[in-house]
Design a protein around this motif. Structure first.
Motif, PDB file in Angstrom:
ATOM      1  N   ALA A 112       1.624  19.388   7.308  1.00 33.60           N
ATOM      2  CA  ALA A 112       2.580  18.273   7.360  1.00 33.60           C
ATOM      3  C   ALA A 112       2.289  17.298   6.222  1.00 33.60           C
ATOM      4  O   ALA A 112       1.194  17.280   5.660  1.00 33.60           O
ATOM      5  N   ASP A 113       3.285  16.493   5.913  1.00 29.20           N
ATOM      6  CA  ASP A 113       3.123  15.394   4.952  1.00 29.20           C
ATOM      7  C   ASP A 113       2.342  14.294   5.662  1.00 29.20           C
ATOM      8  O   ASP A 113       2.845  13.642   6.575  1.00 29.20           O
ATOM      9  N   ASN A 114       1.122  14.068   5.232  1.00 33.51           N
ATOM     10  CA  ASN A 114       0.225  13.139   5.935  1.00 33.51           C
ATOM     11  C   ASN A 114       0.603  11.671   5.753  1.00 33.51           C
ATOM     12  O   ASN A 114       0.215  10.831   6.569  1.00 33.51           O
ATOM     13  N   ILE A 115       1.352  11.350   4.717  1.00 30.84           N
ATOM     14  CA  ILE A 115       1.779   9.966   4.522  1.00 30.84           C
ATOM     15  C   ILE A 115       3.052   9.676   5.305  1.00 30.84           C
ATOM     16  O   ILE A 115       3.245   8.566   5.815  1.00 30.84           O
ATOM     17  N   ARG A 116       3.903  10.683   5.463  1.00 34.61           N
ATOM     18  CA  ARG A 116       5.133  10.491   6.237  1.00 34.61           C
ATOM     19  C   ARG A 116       4.851  10.778   7.717  1.00 34.61           C
ATOM     20  O   ARG A 116       4.539   9.871   8.464  1.00 34.61           O
ATOM     21  N   LYS A 117       4.930  12.015   8.163  1.00 32.70           N
ATOM     22  CA  LYS A 117       4.719  12.288   9.591  1.00 32.70           C
ATOM     23  C   LYS A 117       3.325  11.845  10.034  1.00 32.70           C
ATOM     24  O   LYS A 117       3.141  11.381  11.155  1.00 32.70           O
ATOM     25  N   GLY A 118       2.347  11.971   9.160  1.00 27.81           N
ATOM     26  CA  GLY A 118       0.988  11.607   9.526  1.00 27.81           C
ATOM     27  C   GLY A 118       0.706  10.120   9.546  1.00 27.81           C
ATOM     28  O   GLY A 118      -0.395   9.695   9.904  1.00 27.81           O
ATOM     29  N   ALA A 119       1.690   9.313   9.192  1.00 26.13           N
ATOM     30  CA  ALA A 119       1.479   7.854   9.173  1.00 26.13           C
ATOM     31  C   ALA A 119       2.805   7.116   9.351  1.00 26.13           C
ATOM     32  O   ALA A 119       3.161   6.721  10.453  1.00 26.13           O
ATOM     33  N   ALA A 120       3.542   6.938   8.249  1.00 27.41           N
ATOM     34  CA  ALA A 120       4.717   6.057   8.262  1.00 27.41           C
ATOM     35  C   ALA A 120       5.815   6.525   9.206  1.00 27.41           C
ATOM     36  O   ALA A 120       6.340   5.747  10.007  1.00 27.41           O
ATOM     37  N   THR A 121       6.196   7.791   9.116  1.00 28.48           N
ATOM     38  CA  THR A 121       7.316   8.267   9.933  1.00 28.48           C
ATOM     39  C   THR A 121       6.984   8.211  11.416  1.00 28.48           C
ATOM     40  O   THR A 121       7.828   7.834  12.238  1.00 28.48           O
ATOM     41  N   ASN A 122       5.764   8.578  11.787  1.00 28.46           N
ATOM     42  CA  ASN A 122       5.385   8.534  13.195  1.00 28.46           C
ATOM     43  C   ASN A 122       5.526   7.120  13.749  1.00 28.46           C
ATOM     44  O   ASN A 122       6.041   6.908  14.852  1.00 28.46           O
ATOM     45  N   GLY A 142       0.800  -1.213   0.000  1.00 28.46           N
ATOM     46  CA  GLY A 142       0.000   0.000   0.000  1.00 28.46           C
ATOM     47  C   GLY A 142       0.836   1.268   0.000  1.00 28.46           C
ATOM     48  O   GLY A 142       2.075   1.231   0.050  1.00 28.46           O
ATOM     49  N   LEU A 143       0.140   2.405  -0.020  1.00 24.82           N
ATOM     50  CA  LEU A 143       0.822   3.702  -0.073  1.00 24.82           C
ATOM     51  C   LEU A 143       1.649   3.935   1.185  1.00 24.82           C
ATOM     52  O   LEU A 143       2.823   4.308   1.108  1.00 24.82           O
ATOM     53  N   VAL A 144       1.076   3.694   2.351  1.00 28.35           N
ATOM     54  CA  VAL A 144       1.818   3.867   3.601  1.00 28.35           C
ATOM     55  C   VAL A 144       2.866   2.769   3.750  1.00 28.35           C
ATOM     56  O   VAL A 144       3.988   3.026   4.193  1.00 28.35           O
ATOM     57  N   GLY A 145       2.529   1.539   3.352  1.00 25.82           N
ATOM     58  CA  GLY A 145       3.492   0.442   3.427  1.00 25.82           C
ATOM     59  C   GLY A 145       4.748   0.729   2.635  1.00 25.82           C
ATOM     60  O   GLY A 145       5.865   0.475   3.102  1.00 25.82           O
TER      61      GLY A 145
END
Length: 327
Positions: free
Chosen positions: A306-316, A11-14
């Motif tokens: 913020a970047d919702n895919i990075r800080k908002g998901a994967a990076t967090n 997936g996108l976050v994966g």
């Protein structure tokens, strides 16, 4: 060295998990990738090595795995997160499945890292909009105390995953949407997730409840309006805060400048304020348009991006894994 698994690797976050893990160079011995049967067999490159995605089954965790990063939807998380945790794996879950469970910590590392170690095998990653909001709110609360929060979000289509991005691309070609109920091109849709009986959407309810849990303020008055906008990536949020004590803007700006994870972009004379295009591809929370709200006695307005895919998901989630590893 640690053995790490990614659930929802196709997936996108994966895919972003893989990118962030490589960029931050975590001490990984083995990396296992899991997804649905239709994605099994696909190959991905990680640190120059070819890895093959496996089908996720109840036997997937019958091997030595220390941490599993989940981003495969709530139903998958409800079924497989307990399976993994029972086999000694610490799950960091990106879905909404466990966020409001009293026995599961809901964590943003810049805000409540101490809660990471209160886990019983599962740690929840908050909603993307909540994550970027609570980072500056924590600073504000420590300085002045928060009495009430009003959220108005402007959320990118990537928040809907690949399907949302494809709907924007369809619209730009004049085609009808398949994911959203209306065309996203030239529109702002005040409709993210399903509507509840009280008139709010699930997304709005998530922001309200998650903010209270993360800030440990169970009765904090919060309201939210969440809007999908025709932006590819990067959520923008207008936050209005009523405070216990009068804010000193220069003091607050100085505190933001020294807070790890925050970038202050607040120079309106030179048209400097947070933009989605600047946040895209980064891991920081951008804060600007700081000003007092003169309609109430102790009010404050700010603009957060913020970047919702990075800080908002994967990076967090990866930051949570880093803290677990250091401990």
């Amino acid at each position: 060295m640690y053995n790490i698994a990614i659930v929802g690797a196709s997936g996108l976050v994966g895919g972003t998990f893989l990118k962030v893990l490589e960029e931050r160079d975590l001490p990984i011995k083995n990396l296992y990738l899991f997804a649905s049967a239709r994605s099994a067999g696909k190959e991905v490159i990680f640190k120059g090595k070819t890895l093959v995605i496996e089908e996720l089954t109840e036997n997937s965790f019958d091997r030595e795995i220390d941490i599993a990063l989940f981003s495969a939807g709530g139903d998958i998380s409800k079924k497989f997160a307990p399976v993994a945790s029972e086999k000694g794996v610490i799950v960091v879950d990106n879905s909404s499945a466990w966020r409001m469970d009293e026995n599961v910590p809901l964590v943003v590392p810049e805000v409540n890292p101490e809660d990471i170690f209160k886990n019983n095998g599962i740690i929840a990653n908050p909603n993307c909009s909540t994550i970027q909001s609570v980072v500056p709110l924590k600073v504000i609360d420590e300085l002045y105390g928060i009495k009430r929060v009003v959220y108005s979000t402007y959320q990118a289509v990537s928040g809907s995953g690949i399907k949302g991005i494809e709907d924007l691309q369809r619209g730009l070609k004049g085609e009808e949407p398949k994911t959203y109920p209306h065309p996203i091109v030239n529109n702002c849709l005040p409709h993210i997730d399903s509507f509840l009986e009280n008139g709010y959407t699930k997304e709005e309810e998530k922001m309200i409840n998650e903010t209270r849990k993360i800030l440990n303020k169970k009765n904090l008055p919060i309201t939210a309006t969440c809007v999908r906008v025709p932006v590819l990536n990067g959520h923008s949020i207008s936050i209005n805060v009523e405070l216990e004590r009068e804010a000193n803007l220069e003091e607050l700006k100085a505190k933001f400048r020294e807070t790890k994870g925050i970038v202050l972009e607040d120079d309106v004379k030179n048209n400097r304020y947070p933009l989605a295009t600047e946040a895209n591809g980064t891991d920081e929370v951008y804060v600007g348009r700081l000003r007092k709200d003169f309609s109430i006695e102790k009010g404050l307005n700010l603009w957060v991006v913020a970047d919702n895919i990075r800080k908002g998901a994967a990076t967090n989630a990866v930051q949570i894994a880093e803290i677990l590893m250091k401990k």
